[in-house]
Structures are given as C-alpha cells and as structure tokens.
Design an enzyme around this catalytic site. Structure first.
Site: not given
Ligand code: GLN
Length: 556
Positions: A387, A518, A520
């Site tokens: 992410c 994600h 994970e």
């Molecule tokens: N802050 C980034 C976004 O909102 C990444 C979010 C995250 O890592 N879950 O796009």
C-alpha cells in the site's frame, strides 16, 4: 439441529489472548466436521475500527466486503480458514445506530424505545442473523473487554437472554488471567474467582474457564477454581504461554474441551481431523534456519507491544511464508525517522535478507522510508511494499531513476509540483466534507496481472482479487515516463485505470514488488500468500554488497 452459540468473555484483564481462544474453540469444533463462524463484539462507540489510530486499537482488519474491523477477525480467518464478513462484527456504535434509525422509520410502531430490552434485542438479532447467513452449526462470539465493565453489560445481557431462551444452545467460556506475582511466586486464582462472580452478578454462569497464565494450572488451583467458580474441575482449562498461538487449539483439544462443549450443547460427537494443523505446529516448533526481515515504517516509536498489534497480519503472513520454506523469520522494526535524521543509518539494512514497507498514513517518517526503499533497490535487497509501501516505491523510482526530483504524494503536499501519487477524485470530495468513516477505497477489488511478470508467475493466474484500504493512487500522467525507465505496472484494475502492482524486471532486481492492496489479509497458515511466499523465497539468496544510494552519495 438448532444453531449453537459459544460466548467467550474475558476476566481480570484484556490482552491475554481472548481472540486466540475464540478462534481456537472454533477450530477444534470445526475439526469435528461442523460448520463454524466467529463474531467479534467491540464495546466502543466507534461504528468501525477505521477511524481509530492503529496504536490505539491495533490493526484495522479489512474484510472482503469492505468493512474496517477488529484485528481478531484476522485471527478467526487464519485459524478457521474461512472469510469472515462484515455481518460478523458489531460495535456499540453500530447497534445504537440501527436502533435509532429504526425508531426514526417508525420501525418500533409507536413504542417507547428503551436501552433494555431494545438494545439487547438488536444484539440478539445481529447474532442470529450472522449465524443464519453463514449457515453455521455453531457461532463463537467474542465479547470485547472484561466482565464487570460498564461498557459491555448490554452484550452480556443479550447473551443471558439467549441462554435463558434455549439453555441447550448456548454456553459460556470465561478467559481469565491468573497472575504469578514475583513476591509470592505462586499462581493466584482470586482475581478469576472475582471475575466468575462478576459474571454471576449479571445472571451468567461460566461453563468453562480458560486459565491464562505464564505456567500451567496445577491440581490445587484447578480445584480451587472448580469450588469457587462453580464448575467441574475438568472444565478449568490450563492455558499457559506457548511458543506459538497456533498451538492453542491442540492444547484445548488435549484437555477434552471439544467433547465437553459438544456435550453441553448436545451436539453429536464426531471424530477429529487436526492432522494438517498438527503438522503445521510441528513445523513451527522445529529448528529452522533464521531469516532476517527488516520492516521500516513509522508508528514504531511506541514500543514493541503496540507495534506488533498494529501490523499483526503482516507479521503472520511473513511467518506463514517462512514456515512453508522451513525458515524461522526474525522481524526487526526499524523506525524510518532515524533514516531521516541520519540517512547513513540505512546501510544497516545490508544486515537483512529482505525489506518490507507496510501500509501507513500521513507525513511522519516518510523521507526515511524513501531512503530505505532506495537502499533496497540499489542494493538488490528483496523488497515487498504494501500500500503506502507501493506509493513510496513509485516516488523513490521517480526521483532517483526517472530524475523527477520533486516527486511526492499529495498526501504530504497538496500543492505538489510532481504528484506521482495523488488523491482519487471521489476521495477528494469526501475529504472536503470531513467524511472519513468507512469511505476509503475498501475491500476486495479485482486486478488483472500482466503476463510473464513476477506476480503473474507467483499467483499462477491472470485475474485476482485483493483487499484494499486507501485514498490515494498512482497518477497515470506519470505512467509513460516511469514505464520508459523500467518500472513495470504488473497489476491494473480491469478498466486499466488504477495501478495495483508495480515491479522491477528480474534482470534488474531479484525481487522488487509492491502492491496498492494488502495481500497480508489473505494469508493463511496452511496456504501462505503467493507474494509473501515468493518474497521469502527471494530472501534466501540475498547477497547485498553495499552500494551507496543517491541520498548518501551526495554526503559521502
Ligand atoms: N496513505 C495511503 C493512502 O491512503 C496508503 C494507505 C495504506 O497504506 N493503507 O492511499
């Protein structure tokens, strides 16, 4: 057979593994051939966990169906190997919100709507509905917090009502902590006796007590719990600290808890199938070659405990993949702010076999993370970005390979000249209205993989779905420029509009992969996630000879 329910409640103090016990109770009954689901009740007012700081409440676990929930749902998914949906999660906020909405719609037909019984009725409805939708023979329900707290009293009241209505369908497990104070040197049962009584005072008798402690429960203390908590001695289950959480189901099964619960709920006993789970535990406990993984991010200044809680799914995904390769992962949490204050400290990454940058938000420590990613790219250290870890990898590439020196994200600078990462248009409107709750791009989204890429080979298919939680995305204006310099966009949304995965060519870097989603959240102990599996595979042959990245060359 009627739907059956096991309520798991906590005594004495929280954070002693109630979620793991809940997941484990589900596991041992599932292993008897029953269809199981698990629910979490969080007593706070927040409608979901998405608006809470992860250092406050631990990881926000995202479900396939776009809910931002408690990390315990992740444990349930990992132990039970099933997808848990939004319907299996409730908070006080959620319960009150639906009662109030129904009242506004005249759903109570002019009645006076009261805390009791309407709130417990709504709770019961939600539990029964989840059991029905999941077609579960048995639902394990974890009530957050500990007995005796004002906050969870209405949830206990709902559970009491369910037991009263169908005594053979509901049973209670009290997970309680038994301290061994240093100055006495012996295990004390009194706090647990108080917890059992406090449960009695709301009309509930614990049927089983899972005695969490550093050491196993001995005979005299088991008898004391039996006498003073009003249970048979064999219903006091010893639950000492174990090497791995995945051992807990086996420890409970060994003490006959499965048979006792089945007996209590009048469910026919069937033979147990825990073979693959036993093999997993044997592998976890066996001696394995260590592999050192660095995790670089912010939030790390808050102490190990909070930290592990904030990234529990990442930790578990690394373990699942490492165990499958017969390796013992050693994770180190490195605070990116150190790499900001003192850039030359990134060279410490040469001591590791791989680098992970997990998800995150905000501006703190970001430049330090970018320095770490540069180190991994230049020095061919296997890299997995999750992410924010993908967004920052794009920024690093733009700055140091494509020469776009001002590259950044509008999350850091709204007026950025070179917004490599920018806010998604529909997200911008929400931010302007302060509409933060449950409004990110969430949950399961489809993604098309580019043939002959690392990720295509890892997944073995061209279409995948993965869980998301973000507001920002790769800015397509920069796709040609970064593509020309060798950044591969190996995963895109089906309409090709959103960049979901980037990677570097295998000839350039042994493993440099980062995802907007994600992965994970979908790793399971017996089926590790393909990207974590391939990342760990790459870490086996890490051979880092330190070349100075740009950030250091200028100061060297
Ligand atoms: N802050 C980034 C976004 O909102 C990444 C979010 C995250 O890592 N879950 O796009």
């Amino acid at each position: 057979m009627n739907s059956k329910y096991v309520f798991v409640v906590g005594g004495v103090m929280s954070s002693v593994g109630k979620g793991i016990v809940t997941a484990s109770v589900g596991k041992i009954i599932q292993a008897r051939g029953y269809k199981i689901t698990a629910m979490k009740i969080d007593p706070y007012i927040n409608v979901d966990a998405g608006t809470m700081n992860p250092t406050e409440h631990g990881e926000v676990f995202v479900t396939d169906d776009k809910d931002e929930t408690d990390q315990d749902l992740g444990n349930y998914e990992r132990f039970l190997n099933i997808d848990i949906n939004s319907i299996n999660y409730m908070t006080t906020g959620r319960v009150y919100q639906s009662v109030i909405n129904r009242e506004r719609n005249l759903g109570y037909k002019g009645k006076c709507v009261q805390v009791v019984p309407h709130i417990p009725y709504e709770i019961i409805n939600r539990i029964e509905n989840a059991a029905k939708k999941n077609k579960a023979d048995l639902t394990v329900i974890e009530i957050g917090g500990t007995v005796g707290e004002y906050e969870n009293i209405l949830f206990l009241e709902a559970a009491r009502m369910m037991k009263l209505k169908n005594p053979d369908d509901v049973t209670f497990v009290l997970v309680s902590y038994l301290p061994i104070p240093k100055m006495v040197g012996e295990m004390k049962t009194k706090p647990t006796q108080h917890a059992a009584r406090s449960l009695n005072s709301v009309g509930i008798q614990a049927d089983f007590i899972v005695a969490r402690s550093e050491k196993p429960l001995d005979k005299p203390r088991r008898e004391r719990l039996a006498t003073f908590c009003n249970i048979p001695a064999e219903a006091a289950i010893s639950a000492p600290d174990l090497k791995s959480i995945y051992e807990v189901p086996l420890a409970l099964e060994k003490q006959n808890l499965t048979e006792m619960i089945l007996g209590k709920l009048k469910m026919p006993s069937q033979s147990a199938d825990l073979k693959s789970w036993r093999q997993l535990v044997a592998r976890i406990k066996s001696k394995k070659t260590p592999i050192k993984i660095a995790v670089v991010g912010k939030y790390f200044g808050t102490g190990d405990f909070t930290l592990a809680d904030s990234y529990i799914s990442v930790i578990e995904a690394v373990k699942h993949a490492a165990w499958a390769h017969n390796l013992e992962p050693e994770l180190s949490w490195l605070d990116s702010e150190n790499y900001e204050r003192n850039p030359s400290q990134v060279t410490e990454l040469a001591d590791y076999n791989g680098l992970i940058v997990p998800g995150g938000f905000g501006t703190r420590g970001i430049e330090g993370i970018i320095n770490a990613i540069e180190f991994a790219r230049v020095n061919k250290l296997p890299y997995l970005g999750l992410c924010y870890g993908m967004q920052l990898a794009c920024i690093e590439f733009a700055r140091n390979v494509a020469g776009i020196k001002q590259a950044t994200t509008t999350e850091i600078n709204e007026q950025a000249d070179e917004p490599i990462i920018h806010v998604m248009p529909e997200q911008e409107k929400k931010l302007l209205k302060n509409d933060y709750g449950g409004t990110m791009r969430l949950g399961s989204q489809p993604c098309q993989l580019t043939r002959e890429t690392i990720v295509h080979r890892a997944y073995g298919v061209e279409s995948i779905t993965e869980r998301h939680r973000h507001r920002y995305e790769f800015n397509n204006v920069y796709r040609p420029k970064l593509g020309e310099r060798g950044l591969i966009f190996s995963g895109l949304s089906p309409d090709q509009k959103l960049v979901e995965i980037i990677e570097l060519k295998k000839e350039v870097h042994p493993f440099f992969v980062a995802t907007q989603f994600h992965p994970e959240f979908k790793s399971r102990p017996l089926s590790p996630h393909p990207l974590f599996f391939k990342f760990i595979e790459a870490t086996k042959s890490t051979n880092t000879t330190v070349k100075l990245p740009q950030v250091l060359k200028s100061t060297a």
